[in-house]
Design a protein around this motif. Structure first.
Motif, PDB file in Angstrom:
ATOM      1  N   PRO A  98      -7.140   7.223  22.564  1.00  0.00           N
ATOM      2  CA  PRO A  98      -8.026   8.377  22.386  1.00  0.00           C
ATOM      3  C   PRO A  98      -7.382   9.661  22.875  1.00  0.00           C
ATOM      4  O   PRO A  98      -6.434   9.647  23.665  1.00  0.00           O
ATOM      5  N   GLY A  99      -7.926  10.777  22.403  1.00  0.00           N
ATOM      6  CA  GLY A  99      -7.480  12.078  22.874  1.00  0.00           C
ATOM      7  C   GLY A  99      -8.055  12.380  24.247  1.00  0.00           C
ATOM      8  O   GLY A  99      -8.786  11.572  24.836  1.00  0.00           O
ATOM      9  N   PRO A 100      -7.747  13.554  24.791  1.00  0.00           N
ATOM     10  CA  PRO A 100      -8.248  13.902  26.121  1.00  0.00           C
ATOM     11  C   PRO A 100      -9.757  14.107  26.104  1.00  0.00           C
ATOM     12  O   PRO A 100     -10.334  14.501  25.088  1.00  0.00           O
ATOM     13  N   ILE A 101     -10.395  13.858  27.239  1.00  0.00           N
ATOM     14  CA  ILE A 101     -11.823  14.122  27.366  1.00  0.00           C
ATOM     15  C   ILE A 101     -12.063  15.627  27.279  1.00  0.00           C
ATOM     16  O   ILE A 101     -11.138  16.431  27.393  1.00  0.00           O
ATOM     17  N   GLY A 102     -13.318  16.007  27.104  1.00  0.00           N
ATOM     18  CA  GLY A 102     -13.642  17.427  27.031  1.00  0.00           C
ATOM     19  C   GLY A 102     -14.319  17.935  28.285  1.00  0.00           C
ATOM     20  O   GLY A 102     -15.082  17.213  28.934  1.00  0.00           O
ATOM     21  N   HIS A 103     -14.040  19.160  28.659  1.00  0.00           N
ATOM     22  CA  HIS A 103     -14.777  19.931  29.658  1.00  0.00           C
ATOM     23  C   HIS A 103     -14.954  19.181  30.979  1.00  0.00           C
ATOM     24  O   HIS A 103     -16.070  18.828  31.374  1.00  0.00           O
ATOM     25  N   LEU A 104     -13.862  18.940  31.681  1.00  0.00           N
ATOM     26  CA  LEU A 104     -13.922  18.351  33.016  1.00  0.00           C
ATOM     27  C   LEU A 104     -14.454  19.393  33.995  1.00  0.00           C
ATOM     28  O   LEU A 104     -13.919  20.495  34.097  1.00  0.00           O
ATOM     29  N   SER A 105     -15.536  19.054  34.725  1.00  0.00           N
ATOM     30  CA  SER A 105     -16.159  20.035  35.617  1.00  0.00           C
ATOM     31  C   SER A 105     -16.642  19.354  36.889  1.00  0.00           C
ATOM     32  O   SER A 105     -16.798  18.121  36.948  1.00  0.00           O
ATOM     33  N   PHE A 106     -16.912  20.187  37.928  1.00  0.00           N
ATOM     34  CA  PHE A 106     -17.334  19.687  39.231  1.00  0.00           C
ATOM     35  C   PHE A 106     -18.580  20.439  39.687  1.00  0.00           C
ATOM     36  O   PHE A 106     -18.659  21.657  39.550  1.00  0.00           O
ATOM     37  N   THR A 107     -19.530  19.699  40.219  1.00  0.00           N
ATOM     38  CA  THR A 107     -20.755  20.292  40.757  1.00  0.00           C
ATOM     39  C   THR A 107     -21.139  19.542  42.040  1.00  0.00           C
ATOM     40  O   THR A 107     -20.530  18.530  42.386  1.00  0.00           O
ATOM     41  N   GLU A 108     -22.155  20.054  42.722  1.00  0.00           N
ATOM     42  CA  GLU A 108     -22.682  19.425  43.933  1.00  0.00           C
ATOM     43  C   GLU A 108     -21.555  19.097  44.909  1.00  0.00           C
ATOM     44  O   GLU A 108     -21.439  17.969  45.409  1.00  0.00           O
ATOM     45  N   TRP A 118     -17.932  15.201  32.462  1.00  0.00           N
ATOM     46  CA  TRP A 118     -17.020  15.424  31.337  1.00  0.00           C
ATOM     47  C   TRP A 118     -17.752  15.141  30.033  1.00  0.00           C
ATOM     48  O   TRP A 118     -18.894  14.671  30.024  1.00  0.00           O
ATOM     49  N   ARG A 119     -17.095  15.436  28.930  1.00  0.00           N
ATOM     50  CA  ARG A 119     -17.632  15.152  27.596  1.00  0.00           C
ATOM     51  C   ARG A 119     -16.724  14.145  26.885  1.00  0.00           C
ATOM     52  O   ARG A 119     -15.573  13.975  27.261  1.00  0.00           O
ATOM     53  N   GLU A 120     -17.273  13.505  25.868  1.00  0.00           N
ATOM     54  CA  GLU A 120     -16.475  12.552  25.096  1.00  0.00           C
ATOM     55  C   GLU A 120     -15.265  13.247  24.467  1.00  0.00           C
ATOM     56  O   GLU A 120     -15.311  14.451  24.183  1.00  0.00           O
ATOM     57  N   PRO A 121     -14.178  12.503  24.225  1.00  0.00           N
ATOM     58  CA  PRO A 121     -13.030  13.112  23.538  1.00  0.00           C
ATOM     59  C   PRO A 121     -13.427  13.577  22.135  1.00  0.00           C
ATOM     60  O   PRO A 121     -14.220  12.916  21.451  1.00  0.00           O
ATOM     61  N   HIS A 122     -12.888  14.689  21.716  1.00  0.00           N
ATOM     62  CA  HIS A 122     -13.110  15.149  20.340  1.00  0.00           C
ATOM     63  C   HIS A 122     -12.459  14.183  19.357  1.00  0.00           C
ATOM     64  O   HIS A 122     -13.012  13.897  18.296  1.00  0.00           O
ATOM     65  N   GLU A 123     -11.298  13.673  19.716  1.00  0.00           N
ATOM     66  CA  GLU A 123     -10.600  12.686  18.899  1.00  0.00           C
ATOM     67  C   GLU A 123     -10.716  11.323  19.585  1.00  0.00           C
ATOM     68  O   GLU A 123      -9.919  10.974  20.448  1.00  0.00           O
ATOM     69  N   LYS A 124     -11.723  10.560  19.190  1.00  0.00           N
ATOM     70  CA  LYS A 124     -11.912   9.247  19.807  1.00  0.00           C
ATOM     71  C   LYS A 124     -10.837   8.269  19.341  1.00  0.00           C
ATOM     72  O   LYS A 124     -10.381   7.416  20.096  1.00  0.00           O
ATOM     73  N   ASN A 125     -10.450   8.349  18.075  1.00  0.00           N
ATOM     74  CA  ASN A 125      -9.387   7.505  17.503  1.00  0.00           C
ATOM     75  C   ASN A 125      -9.693   6.022  17.627  1.00  0.00           C
ATOM     76  O   ASN A 125      -8.779   5.184  17.677  1.00  0.00           O
ATOM     77  N   GLY A 126     -10.971   5.676  17.681  1.00  0.00           N
ATOM     78  CA  GLY A 126     -11.371   4.287  17.792  1.00  0.00           C
ATOM     79  C   GLY A 126     -12.736   4.197  18.447  1.00  0.00           C
ATOM     80  O   GLY A 126     -13.454   5.187  18.578  1.00  0.00           O
TER      81      GLY A 126
END
Length: 249
Positions: A98-108, A118-126
């Motif tokens: 798969p491609g890289p995950i989307g929008h890695l962020s930190f809270t709390e 994070w968000r799912e990869p835009h390119e899951k490729n499977g």
């Protein structure tokens, strides 16, 4: 005609040439076609020169989308134009990393924990099988901790951190092919919390038979967010040494 995927981006075509009596001219070659369902006019085409020695021909279309469905067909062409297409065959390219995950962020962000999202990869490729999350103190690989998470997980609370310390946090998606490209970032844990200060300027208004309105100014927050307020009262007997009871929070 036989069409089959041989990897995540390539389909191999195998076919036998038409009988010369049905070509109606000089065979100029073959066109291999592949298109996604519903996009028959937006096809990928590869031209293959005729081979008059072999009874079975082989050709390839490369550079296709990973883990994608394609209809495939082959046609023979002469100088006047194209012959009829072979009956379409549905083929799916193989899974890949798969491609890289989307929008890695930190809270709390607290002194010993923080939340990673994070968000799912835009390119899951499977088909995604899960995620891998790792963290370590900055430039100290011997402190690395790794966890594997379910494929529906899009957040994780990292615990056991040391206050005022910089960490490297990595997240990667996985398919049956393996782990995809890692997304990483550095983040510093917060300061240790302290006991909060007492509220000031307490005022009571709107006194009713079973309710009152309280107004006050918050005190020192203890270097973290206030999680709740407790309201205590002396019920029945009022005095410096009398017991206080929790009446609201």
């Amino acid at each position: 005609v036989l069409a089959e995927a041989i990897n995540s981006t390539t389909i191999r075509f195998t076919w036998t040439p038409p009988s010369p009596q049905f070509i109606n001219g000089i065979n100029q070659g073959y066109k291999l076609l592949a298109w996604e369902p519903g996009q028959i006019e937006d096809f990928t085409m590869v031209t293959v020169r005729p081979n008059f020695q072999d009874m079975v021909h082989v050709g390839y279309i490369r550079g296709l989308k990973k883990f994608a469905k394609y209809y495939t067909s082959v046609l023979c062409f002469t100088t006047p134009g194209d012959g009829p297409r072979s009956p379409p065959q549905l083929v799916r390219s193989h899974e890949d990393y798969p491609g890289p995950i989307g929008h890695l962020s930190f809270t709390e962000i607290l002194d010993t924990s923080l939340k990673v999202s994070w968000r799912e990869p835009h390119e899951k490729n499977g088909i995604l099988t899960g995620y891998r999350i790792s963290w370590e103190e900055y430039n100290r690989t011997n402190t690395r901790v790794t966890h594997y998470l379910a494929n529906v997980t899009l957040g994780y609370r990292v615990t056991g951190l040391t206050a005022l310390t910089t960490y490297t946090i990595e997240v990667a998606a996985m398919t049956s092919k393996g782990q995809g490209q890692t997304s990483s970032s550095t983040i510093s844990s917060g300061v240790p919390p302290e006991l909060p200060g007492s509220p000031t300027n307490l005022a009571i208004s709107n006194i009713g038979p079973r309710s009152v309105t309280l107004q006050f100014r918050p005190g020192y927050d203890g270097k973290t967010s206030i999680s709740r307020w407790l309201v205590e009262a002396q019920v029945g007997v009022i005095g410096e040494h009398e017991e206080w009871h929790l009446v609201h929070q």
